[in-house]
Write a protein that holds these residues in place. Sequence first.
Motif, PDB file in Angstrom:
ATOM      1  N   GLU A 212      79.746  98.350  99.632  1.00 57.04           N
ATOM      2  CA  GLU A 212      81.019  98.896 100.077  1.00 57.04           C
ATOM      3  C   GLU A 212      81.597  98.129 101.258  1.00 57.04           C
ATOM      4  N   THR A 213      80.828  97.246 101.830  1.00 60.29           N
ATOM      5  CA  THR A 213      81.318  96.454 102.954  1.00 60.29           C
ATOM      6  C   THR A 213      81.998  95.195 102.444  1.00 60.29           C
ATOM      7  N   ALA A 214      83.057  94.785 103.091  1.00 58.64           N
ATOM      8  CA  ALA A 214      83.812  93.605 102.672  1.00 58.64           C
ATOM      9  C   ALA A 214      83.009  92.344 102.957  1.00 58.64           C
ATOM     10  N   PRO A 215      83.094  91.338 102.084  1.00 53.27           N
ATOM     11  CA  PRO A 215      82.379  90.088 102.340  1.00 53.27           C
ATOM     12  C   PRO A 215      83.021  89.302 103.473  1.00 53.27           C
ATOM     13  N   VAL A 216      82.240  88.442 104.082  1.00 52.13           N
ATOM     14  CA  VAL A 216      82.743  87.591 105.162  1.00 52.13           C
ATOM     15  C   VAL A 216      83.301  86.317 104.543  1.00 52.13           C
ATOM     16  N   PHE A 217      84.561  85.966 104.899  1.00 49.92           N
ATOM     17  CA  PHE A 217      85.210  84.805 104.274  1.00 49.92           C
ATOM     18  C   PHE A 217      84.548  83.493 104.678  1.00 49.92           C
ATOM     19  N   ASP A 218      84.380  83.286 105.967  1.00 49.46           N
ATOM     20  CA  ASP A 218      83.838  82.013 106.456  1.00 49.46           C
ATOM     21  C   ASP A 218      82.566  82.293 107.238  1.00 49.46           C
ATOM     22  N   GLU A 219      81.532  82.688 106.498  1.00 46.12           N
ATOM     23  CA  GLU A 219      80.301  83.133 107.139  1.00 46.12           C
ATOM     24  C   GLU A 219      79.654  82.034 107.965  1.00 46.12           C
ATOM     25  N   ALA A 220      79.758  80.791 107.503  1.00 42.71           N
ATOM     26  CA  ALA A 220      79.114  79.676 108.200  1.00 42.71           C
ATOM     27  C   ALA A 220      80.030  79.034 109.238  1.00 42.71           C
ATOM     28  N   ASN A 221      81.247  79.553 109.397  1.00 44.92           N
ATOM     29  CA  ASN A 221      82.211  79.020 110.364  1.00 44.92           C
ATOM     30  C   ASN A 221      82.479  77.526 110.150  1.00 44.92           C
ATOM     31  N   THR A 222      82.671  77.166 108.894  1.00 46.68           N
ATOM     32  CA  THR A 222      82.931  75.762 108.560  1.00 46.68           C
ATOM     33  C   THR A 222      84.326  75.561 107.954  1.00 46.68           C
ATOM     34  N   PHE A 223      85.115  76.645 107.839  1.00 47.03           N
ATOM     35  CA  PHE A 223      86.413  76.539 107.175  1.00 47.03           C
ATOM     36  C   PHE A 223      87.504  77.146 108.055  1.00 47.03           C
ATOM     37  N   GLY A 224      87.373  76.949 109.357  1.00 46.66           N
ATOM     38  CA  GLY A 224      88.374  77.452 110.287  1.00 46.66           C
ATOM     39  C   GLY A 224      89.663  76.669 110.211  1.00 46.66           C
ATOM     40  N   PRO A 225      90.719  77.125 110.906  1.00 39.29           N
ATOM     41  CA  PRO A 225      92.045  76.492 110.798  1.00 39.29           C
ATOM     42  C   PRO A 225      92.085  75.047 111.254  1.00 39.29           C
ATOM     43  N   GLU A 226      91.152  74.624 112.112  1.00 38.18           N
ATOM     44  CA  GLU A 226      91.148  73.242 112.581  1.00 38.18           C
ATOM     45  C   GLU A 226      90.037  72.417 111.951  1.00 38.18           C
ATOM     46  N   SER A 227      89.321  72.987 110.995  1.00 34.47           N
ATOM     47  CA  SER A 227      88.256  72.228 110.333  1.00 34.47           C
ATOM     48  C   SER A 227      88.857  71.184 109.401  1.00 34.47           C
ATOM     49  N   ALA A 228      88.120  70.120 109.166  1.00 32.03           N
ATOM     50  CA  ALA A 228      88.611  69.043 108.303  1.00 32.03           C
ATOM     51  C   ALA A 228      88.794  69.537 106.868  1.00 32.03           C
ATOM     52  N   ASP A 229      87.863  70.379 106.386  1.00 34.53           N
ATOM     53  CA  ASP A 229      87.967  70.877 105.011  1.00 34.53           C
ATOM     54  C   ASP A 229      89.239  71.695 104.828  1.00 34.53           C
ATOM     55  N   PHE A 230      89.538  72.554 105.784  1.00 39.01           N
ATOM     56  CA  PHE A 230      90.728  73.404 105.651  1.00 39.01           C
ATOM     57  C   PHE A 230      92.002  72.564 105.736  1.00 39.01           C
ATOM     58  N   ARG A 231      92.074  71.662 106.683  1.00 35.71           N
ATOM     59  CA  ARG A 231      93.279  70.835 106.844  1.00 35.71           C
ATOM     60  C   ARG A 231      93.497  69.936 105.635  1.00 35.71           C
ATOM     61  N   ASN A 232      92.429  69.352 105.121  1.00 34.86           N
ATOM     62  CA  ASN A 232      92.571  68.384 104.034  1.00 34.86           C
ATOM     63  C   ASN A 232      92.994  69.030 102.721  1.00 34.86           C
ATOM     64  N   HIS A 233      92.705  70.315 102.559  1.00 36.29           N
ATOM     65  CA  HIS A 233      93.073  70.943 101.289  1.00 36.29           C
ATOM     66  C   HIS A 233      94.525  71.405 101.289  1.00 36.29           C
ATOM     67  N   LEU A 234      95.190  71.362 102.456  1.00 31.62           N
ATOM     68  CA  LEU A 234      96.584  71.773 102.552  1.00 31.62           C
ATOM     69  C   LEU A 234      97.524  70.641 102.137  1.00 31.62           C
ATOM     70  N   VAL A 235      98.663  71.012 101.560  1.00 35.22           N
ATOM     71  CA  VAL A 235      99.732  70.041 101.318  1.00 35.22           C
ATOM     72  C   VAL A 235     100.242  69.549 102.672  1.00 35.22           C
ATOM     73  N   GLN A 236     100.761  68.322 102.702  1.00 42.31           N
ATOM     74  CA  GLN A 236     101.159  67.692 103.968  1.00 42.31           C
ATOM     75  C   GLN A 236     102.008  68.607 104.839  1.00 42.31           C
ATOM     76  N   ALA A 237     102.971  69.301 104.234  1.00 42.24           N
ATOM     77  CA  ALA A 237     103.887  70.124 105.019  1.00 42.24           C
ATOM     78  C   ALA A 237     103.141  71.214 105.776  1.00 42.24           C
ATOM     79  N   LEU A 238     102.151  71.835 105.144  1.00 46.25           N
ATOM     80  CA  LEU A 238     101.411  72.912 105.789  1.00 46.25           C
ATOM     81  C   LEU A 238     100.465  72.387 106.860  1.00 46.25           C
TER      82      LEU A 238
END
Length: 548
Positions: A212-238
């Motif tokens: 009944e508890t919600a899962p944690v999205f970024d449990e390992a803290n590797t996909f934050g807003p300034e992480s390379a993985d998160f930035r690279n998956h965005l379109v240039q404008a974003l």
Amino acid sequence: MARTLTQQLPHDVALGAPRGLVSGGAPLLLQRADGDFIDAVLDEITSVEGRAKLLASRAAARTQRQVLKLFQPIQRQHHLAVLEAWCDTPGTPRVDPARVASAGLVVRRVRRAGGAAEEGWMRSRGRLRGWLPVQRIGGAARDPASQLRLHSGQTGVADIDHELVQLALQREDTLLDEHVVPMFVAPPEVCKAAGKTLYYGLVPTVSGELAETAPVFDEANTFGPESADFRNHLVQALRGEAMDFPLDGESLNPAWTEAAELATTVRPTGVSIDHWNQLRPGGGARTGMQRLLRLLRQLDGEFNAFAGTSPASQALRQQLAAIALPLKLRDGETVARTVSAEAFLRQAAQVLVQRDEQAARPEMPTRWPALPSHQAQALRLALSRAVAERFAQLNPAPGRFDDPAAQYVVRAFVRLKPECGCPARIVWSEATEPFVIAPWFEGSGAPPVRISLPDITEPGLLRSLKPNVSFTVPPALQNLLSGNPKDLMEGKKPPDGGITIGWICSFSLPVITLCAFIVLSIFLSLFDLIFKWMAFIKICIPFPKKGE
């Protein structure tokens, strides 16, 4: 008070794999494919020859990284934990089953971040809490039942014990119960023939339970807003980078999506010759249109930017509304015009992604400007919070064995009855070797399920294949299927009107299976050109036809 000479102190009890089969203090894990595998195991363990056969069925499959692997029942494999209990005294006699109140096993998830730690599948106060560290119940050796933990170690003074219980109930974790699989003592004749007190229990490898508890999205803290993985998956404008828009100054057309994404040499209906020349394969605007479509789909699908009503969606729209997109100067204009990114992208998603013919068609801006660093950072933060919320919406309840990379161990226990004036106590085995659970699609080595297809050359077969399954078809779908098949294959929308009543269509299930097999064989051959998988997934062998 001193004990008399006739009193005997309770001695320790040891648990582990049946001695003489394997050594160690952990339960023995077996992998069985036979139908009545419990009776077969109990029979085999009573003889020398049977124990050799039993040992051969020990769970031994491993991953490429040499991690032990268990299978699911759908793969026609079952896993049994077998345990022996003996007295830890000179001579190590077997335990009298009458001393044991109950026995069970737990499957625990192993966390190795910062060192190995065990998690139990917990519930509390009628809620399924999911995987929680066993330290929440006092450690790996505490009783998994909350009521037994709650009343252990009492003083014997009623008033004091009552106050202690009330105090304990104020703590959130006091009533956590870990899921326990019961273990059963082998029949007396089996224990006598084996010379051991044996317990067995089925190891679960699949479960329909959802926490009944919600899962944690970024449990390992590797996909934050300034992480390379998160930035690279965005379109240039974003990411905050400048990006040019195609066909600037033109009103958006839903047919542009088909023109830009399909590898066709035929101009789609509704696309002008000028626009087609720019959007067709090799055209100068094709790449820009595909990039814009990725931007719209990311915002609409991943981040729920336009339909969401949550604070995260609203905050994202505010960030987009603060971005001004320049519009193309028309003849005679001298004052620059702009449109907010939020307004344009919301309307563009309706036209180009949802292909809504009735939606307002905005004018295409000229470019997305490069954002100042603080504004780009704020946009990425809003995107990160929106996708985390989107993840929670689409993954509201994690399942018990959903994580394909998770590793587990099995621990078993026996609860001993009070004796010699001493209270009841629990004795634990050691943990098994960590294991993973194979995904449902992986082969386990069990014989394949055989399905007989009808012989289409057999005389009178068609008359015997009576319809035995029915589909209720709504009018819109029936109208689509009754149109020209060539138009349907080309993705052309059927004309309005036509059929306005529902239908019930009956088919022969064997014929459906036969058609599916033929289509499957065709597509396997086509995809084999890409994946080269035929040698691994299809094996055909001849067999002689039975005599008449």
